[in-house]
Design a protein around this motif. Structure first.
Motif, short mmCIF file in Angstrom:
data_model
loop_
_atom_site.label_atom_id
_atom_site.label_comp_id
_atom_site.label_asym_id
_atom_site.label_seq_id
_atom_site.Cartn_x
_atom_site.Cartn_y
_atom_site.Cartn_z
N ARG A 18 1.76 9.01 0.79
CA ARG A 18 1.69 10.10 -0.17
C ARG A 18 3.06 10.33 -0.81
NH1 ARG A 18 -1.19 13.92 -2.95
NH2 ARG A 18 -0.59 16.09 -2.61
N ALA A 94 -4.87 5.45 -20.83
CA ALA A 94 -5.07 4.07 -20.38
C ALA A 94 -6.25 4.02 -19.45
CB ALA A 94 -3.82 3.55 -19.69
N LEU A 96 -7.18 1.91 -16.33
CA LEU A 96 -6.57 0.98 -15.39
C LEU A 96 -7.66 0.51 -14.42
CD1 LEU A 96 -3.46 3.23 -14.78
CD2 LEU A 96 -3.69 1.40 -16.44
N ARG A 99 -8.05 -2.14 -9.76
CA ARG A 99 -8.54 -1.85 -8.41
C ARG A 99 -9.98 -2.34 -8.25
NH1 ARG A 99 -4.80 2.03 -5.88
NH2 ARG A 99 -5.90 1.77 -3.93
N PHE A 112 -0.38 -1.33 -0.35
CA PHE A 112 -0.23 -0.19 -1.25
C PHE A 112 -0.38 -0.68 -2.68
CE2 PHE A 112 1.91 2.85 -3.86
CZ PHE A 112 1.75 4.07 -3.23
N ARG B 8 -3.18 11.89 -14.46
CA ARG B 8 -3.84 10.69 -13.91
C ARG B 8 -5.15 11.08 -13.24
NH1 ARG B 8 -0.51 6.02 -13.23
NH2 ARG B 8 -1.30 5.52 -11.16
N GLU B 36 -4.47 8.89 -18.08
CA GLU B 36 -4.45 7.58 -17.44
C GLU B 36 -5.57 7.57 -16.40
OE1 GLU B 36 -0.50 6.62 -16.10
OE2 GLU B 36 0.18 6.27 -18.15
N ILE B 38 -7.90 5.66 -13.65
CA ILE B 38 -8.02 4.54 -12.72
C ILE B 38 -9.48 4.49 -12.29
CG2 ILE B 38 -7.34 3.62 -10.47
CD1 ILE B 38 -4.92 5.96 -11.73
N SER B 51 -7.84 6.91 -0.13
CA SER B 51 -6.66 6.05 -0.14
C SER B 51 -6.21 5.77 -1.57
CB SER B 51 -6.97 4.76 0.60
OG SER B 51 -5.96 3.84 0.43
N ALA B 52 -7.17 5.46 -2.45
CA ALA B 52 -6.82 5.19 -3.86
C ALA B 52 -6.23 6.44 -4.50
CB ALA B 52 -8.05 4.72 -4.63
N ILE B 54 -4.57 8.81 -3.11
CA ILE B 54 -3.21 9.03 -2.59
C ILE B 54 -2.23 8.04 -3.24
CG2 ILE B 54 -1.75 8.88 -0.51
CD1 ILE B 54 -3.59 11.25 -0.36
N GLN B 55 -2.59 6.75 -3.18
CA GLN B 55 -1.67 5.72 -3.68
C GLN B 55 -1.41 5.87 -5.17
OE1 GLN B 55 -3.27 1.88 -2.53
NE2 GLN B 55 -2.68 2.17 -0.38
N GLU B 56 -2.44 6.23 -5.91
CA GLU B 56 -2.28 6.36 -7.36
C GLU B 56 -1.71 7.72 -7.74
OE1 GLU B 56 -2.53 3.89 -9.22
OE2 GLU B 56 -3.89 2.46 -8.30
N ASP B 57 -1.54 8.59 -6.78
CA ASP B 57 -1.03 9.95 -7.00
C ASP B 57 -1.73 10.62 -8.18
OD1 ASP B 57 0.52 12.21 -6.58
OD2 ASP B 57 2.10 11.54 -7.94
N ALA B 86 -3.64 16.25 0.61
CA ALA B 86 -3.79 16.14 -0.84
C ALA B 86 -4.87 17.09 -1.33
CB ALA B 86 -4.12 14.71 -1.22
N ASP B 88 -4.53 19.57 -3.09
CA ASP B 88 -4.27 20.13 -4.43
C ASP B 88 -4.90 19.28 -5.51
OD1 ASP B 88 -2.56 18.07 -3.71
OD2 ASP B 88 -0.94 18.76 -5.03
#
Lengths: 323, 135, 582
Positions: A18, A94, A96, A99, A112, B8, B36, B38, B51-52, B54-57, B86, B88
């Motif tokens: 995080r 965008a 993306l 994934r 990651f 995002r 943006e 994802i 997990s996605a 978190i990683q992509e914030d 997470a 929030d």
């Protein structure tokens, strides 16, 4: 509520996903304190082996990247992936989707993945991507894979900044060979013909080998060409072994190249100076005044540029004329 | 200093339901609204989605479910986000959601439910009104 | 028709100048909001070539002079039968839930209430995606949108409801299954063998339409190429051993619902159909041996009544021409599009806002169907968008609307009532031309499989869905109650709805645990060595592209190998399908 970068830096170093993710956003968005954060991390970086992966659309790069990442991860290496996709020039948004092709990587495998948009407007994708790589490096990733669509100059520069560059193509995709001709060839250390399950891969591989023969005449060592199928796993063992070679070499000690350092300083400056100028001229009304004069026919864009530069560096001798 | 900040959004399809029309339309639409986006693709477990996120914030997670399994899938995603600190992140749910389940989703912590006939403009406006932009 | 083209042209010009133009000026319009059609619209009247008689090539006017249901319509009314005309034609009610025992008990209960006919089985998503109930992917999904089937034992339990006069050689079965269709077909064959029933007597339809899963519905397992090999093997197996079983049910329905335009729906469905025909030929069959066993689920639908009528007419003509001209079929049955539903509005035309309006919408779809060779079914029930499950009231109104169209409006008393209409014939031609252009585009890429592998078809559908959304948001397309007539003066109208809890919610809660327990029991009790041997044998056969996999799959099924074990072997050899990046 915004965490202080300092806390994020400590937590990211200790393995918090995080914190790593938030740190990346912080720097990518150029939020206050981003540069200090980078300064703090810099001394602890340079360890990771960075591999750039590019190739024409449809070559199956994402699937390949995810297969490679999984194989490296099972041997105990920590992996970071940066997947770059273009921003829409119209909306700045965008989509993306890399994934989607990296579904094999489950939450537990310790890989990651970060999707990144080119964001375009302010230029300097290359530096932004370098920053993200450096943060992952700082967060103790052993290997970092950067994937881009090899079409724009920006994207080529991004992979060009990696330690090694892998170019992916596929049989039958005539534009696969085209992409190689477009100038990526010179920077690639290894070539991969993916989708070997479909047939025609060997022909494509020998075509590439022939091209390399021509271009590398007189040089020592030609880049290897691998034929693989990310779908059924054929050829991936050999390819991964080659990558392990790179990774081990990198572990022997980080190498700084003068040219790279020079390019990086200039890269950071370009973006910084552009931002500075844009911000200043937007806030003090100079830009509007110049535009008004040009519209009225009393000035031109070249003169306007000189005038604005003069405001920043009155003593400078930058002028439009010949030296 | 000039910020280059973007909202995002993660659009995710939990479970085995393969109907992607809504997810695709929202993904395209929010991109054109300047976000943006994802997209995870099909068949994501709640763990993969968390997990996605978190990683992509991401600032927003949008879940699309048309199989009727929205209550259990959403509650697992909410629990996962909470467990990773997470909570929030703004969570929205779309798909075929019976009226009587809206309240249950809101009690789980879902901020908005957008079913068929919702407009992209409304979804975008809702997100903008709830997410701070990098100040 | 002795007027001559020139004379009509002159009259048309005069009409435009003297009648149309003043009218436009009066309303300050540049262009007329309506069109009017004359003999000039159609390019000659080649009636026999383009339309012909119903039941004859090219089938534009219909597959038959009248459909089977029309022959029984009067009797049904006088004796009060309740055939399911509003929805899925003649087949039994689509359903399935919980464990095989839950579903069996449900079927027995329905039979005790007088329901006849075979099952139309919905499988849960776990089964559809080639997993077992104990897979991590199965969590929360077991028995939810259909019944869970892990093994032949499960399959046999469902069929405990079908014995005696309802045995499987008496009633047809429908299987909504695609990616693992080969395994389910093998189960059906093995069940018949266990019961001592000749396979040739088995009736029914497996959906077995994997290509549209890649384009629209998402329950795929293997990549397109190997998926088509599995189709080839089922096609040959059904044709040789189960000639009374339909081979597939090709669906444009899902493609349009996923957002495809009318042109894409028609072109992609036909491209898929062509790929299936080629697969059968690759398997060594002659076209007339197996093409008559192809069925279509339904194409997509929309509210645009004229276009949907033209669509059905064009589709029949195009498929017939493809079969005759390209595949050199001679049997007229090879050339027909057999489908339980023809025109309809499509579920995506229904609106959540003022949902009772969906009844009016569905009637328009029914009119389009009744005027283009189908049952005028008012599909779907108006409460379709309100959530999962139709109310008794909505189903009653749907059935009545259909009956009103048949008996009171007499919609189905004329075969192809639009035949010869200047307007409809030209619209049918245009529909065909547009679809043909799109079909040719797909063919240039190498056909349906190539256009899925390179992402073209799925991406095109996603983009069309987004375009439609933008048109609605920009009010270029108007939808009543959604983006127009939404003011304070409009009121919502609702009626009481009773949604029967079709399936016992208490059973649903425990289905997953019970199914996992029964799967564990199976794995304990079966002959493990026989399972391993037959799975290894399957693996060997899978590596040889020319080999038909059905005998090996049947062997696995008979030895109680599970659906996922079989699919896992194939996953290992074939790889897994990769989703398309937008």
């Amino acid at each position: 509520m915004e965490e202080m970068p300092r806390q994020l830096i400590d937590a990211a170093r200790q393995g918090s996903e995080r914190a790593l993710a938030r740190l990346i956003s912080h720097v990518e968005d150029r939020r206050p304190g981003w540069k200090d954060a980078m300064k703090a991390m810099y001394p602890h970086t340079g360890r990771a082996c960075v591999i750039g992966i590019t190739g024409s659309p449809g070559a199956g790069k994402s699937t390949l990247v995810s297969e490679i990442a999984l194989r490296l991860a099972t041997s105990g290496l920590t992996i970071g992936i940066v997947a770059v996709d273009p921003s829409s020039p119209f909306s700045g948004g965008a989509l993306l989707g890399d994934r989607v092709r990296m579904r094999g990587i489950s939450a537990a495998s310790g890989v990651f993945i970060r999707s990144m948009a080119t964001r375009g407007v302010l230029g300097g994708l290359c530096q932004a991507a370098k920053d993200v790589v450096r943060i992952m490096d700082f967060a103790r990733k052993d290997v970092i894979l950067i994937e881009t669509v090899g079409v724009g100059q920006d994207e080529i520069e991004v992979v060009g900044a990696a330690d090694h560059v892998m170019l992916v193509t596929f049989p039958g995709g005539g534009d696969g060979i085209q992409a190689i001709k477009a100038g990526v060839m010179e920077i690639a250390d290894l070539f991969v013909v993916n989708k070997a399950d479909r047939g025609g891969a060997d022909e494509t591989a020998s075509e590439i080998a022939a091209m390399l023969e021509l271009s590398s005449e007189g040089q020592a060592g030609k880049p290897p060409v691998f034929t693989v199928s990310a779908l059924n796993g054929d050829g991936l063992t050999d390819l991964t072994a080659a990558l392990r070679g790179y990774i081990n070499r990198k572990k022997a000690g980080p190498v700084l190249e003068q040219a790279h350092v020079r390019r990086e300083i200039l890269g950071i400056l370009e973006r910084e100076v552009t931002c500075l100028i844009r911000e200043r001229v937007a806030s003090n009304g100079n830009m509007e005044a110049c535009i008004a004069r040009i519209m009225a026919g009393t000035s031109d864009p070249y003169t306007a540029a000189d005038e604005i530069i003069a405001l920043f560096a009155p003593a400078s001798r930058i002028k439009g004329g010949m030296p | 200093m000039v910020h280059d900040s973007k909202i995002r959004v993660l659009i995710a399809k939990p479970g085995l339901d393969g109907h992607e029309r809504g997810a695709h339309v929202v993904a395209y639409g929010l991109r054109d609204e300047g976000f943006e986006v994802i997209y995870t693709g099909l068949r994501q477990t709640p763990e993969q989605i968390v997990s996605a996120a978190i990683q992509e914030d991401v600032d927003v997670v949008g879940l699309s479910v048309l199989s009727g399994a929205h209550l259990s899938l959403t509650s697992k995603v909410m629990a996962g986000l909470r467990a990773k600190g997470a909570d929030d992140v703004l969570v929205l749910v779309g798909g075929i959601i019976p009226e009587e389940d809206r309240k249950a989703l809101q009690e789980q912590g879902v901020s908005g439910v957008f079913t068929a006939g919702s407009s992209i403009k409304d979804i975008a406006a809702f997100i903008r009104s709830r997410v701070r932009t990098g100040e | 028709m002795r007027e001559g083209k020139k004379k009509i042209e002159q009259a048309a010009r005069r009409w435009e100048a003297e009648v149309l133009k003043p009218r436009l000026e009066r309303f300050n319009l540049e262009k007329s909001p309506t069109t009017f059609h004359t003999p000039l619209t159609t390019n000659g009247s080649r009636f026999l070539e383009k339309v012909g008689f119903p039941g004859q090539y090219p089938f534009t006017a219909g597959n038959h002079p009248f459909e089977f249901w029309r022959a029984h319509a009067k009797t049904a009314a006088l004796f009060g039968f309740r055939p399911d005309w509003g929805g899925a034609g003649g087949v039994g009610k689509y359903g399935g839930f919980g464990t095989p025992a839950d579903y069996r008990d449900y079927l027995l209960r329905m039979q005790s209430m007088g329901r006849r006919g075979g099952p139309n089985i919905a499988f849960d998503l776990v089964t559809q995606c080639g997993f077992d109930s104990d897979s991590p992917y199965a969590e929360g999904e077991v028995g939810r949108v259909g019944v869970a089937v892990d093994s032949l034992r499960d399959f046999s339990v469902i069929y405990e409801a079908y014995t005696g006069e309802l045995d499987i050689d008496r009633v047809p079965s429908n299987f909504t299954i695609n990616a693992p269709a080969a395994v389910i077909i093998a189960m059906y064959a093995c069940l018949a063998k266990k019961r001592g029933i000749d396979l040739a007597r088995l009736k029914g339809t497996p959906q077995n339409d994997i290509l549209k899963e890649f384009i629209a519905r998402g329950t795929y397992i293997f990549p397109p190429g190997p998926s088509m090999r599995l189709f080839r093997d089922t096609c040959v197996f059904c044709c040789r051993h189960m000639p009374s079983l339909n081979i597939n049910s090709i669906g444009g329905y899902h493609i349009r619902e996923a957002g495809a335009t009318r042109t894409q729906d028609l072109a992609f469905s036909l491209a898929n159909g062509i790929a299936y025909l080629e697969a059968g030929i690759e398997g060594g069959l002659a076209v007339d041996e197996f093409a008559p066993a192809f069925t279509f689920n339904a194409f997509g639908g929309s509210m645009e009544i004229y276009n949907e009528i033209a669509f059905q007419r064009a589709a029949r003509r195009m498929w017939a021409r493809i079969l005759k001209e390209r595949f050199h079929a001679r049997d007229p049955r090879s050339m027909m599009i057999r489908q339980p539903i023809t025109a309809h509005i499509g579920c995506s035309s229904t609106t959540l806002q003022r949902s009772l309006n969906n009844l009016a919408r569905a009637v328009i779809g029914g009119m389009a169907a009744g005027m283009s060779g189908g049952i005028p079914g008012a599909y779907p029930p108006f409460d379709e968008p309100l959530g999962l499950g139709h109310s008794q009231e909505a189903v009653q109104l749907q059935l009545d609307a259909t009956r009103i169209m048949i008996y009171e409006a007499k919609v189905a008393d004329v075969c192809d009532p639009w035949a010869g209409s200047y307007f409809m014939e030209s619209l049918t031609d245009r529909t065909e031309e547009d679809a043909l252009a799109e079909l040719e585009k797909v063919e240039r890429m190498g056909g349906a499989v190539a256009a899925i592998e390179n992402g073209y078809m799925p991406r095109a559908v996603a983009k069309s869905a987004y375009e439609r959304q933008k048109q609605i948001e920009a009010q270029e397309e108007l939808v009543v109650g959604v983006n127009c007539f939404t003011g304070a003066n409009e009121i919502d109208v609702s009626i009481n709805r009773v949604v029967e809890a079709t399936y016992d919610p208490e059973l649903m809660k425990t289905a997953e645990e019970r199914q996992k327990a029964s799967l564990a029991r199976l794995k304990r009790e079966r002959d493990g060595r026989a399972v391993t041997t037959s799975l290894n044998n399957l693996k060997g056969h899978a590596r040889d592209h020319d080999r038909n996999l059905m005998p090996a799959i049947c062997e696995c099924v008979e030895n109680d190998a599970t659906l996922q074990e079989i699919c896992d072997v194939l996953r290992e050899v074939f790889g897994e399908a990769q989703p398309v990046k937008l």
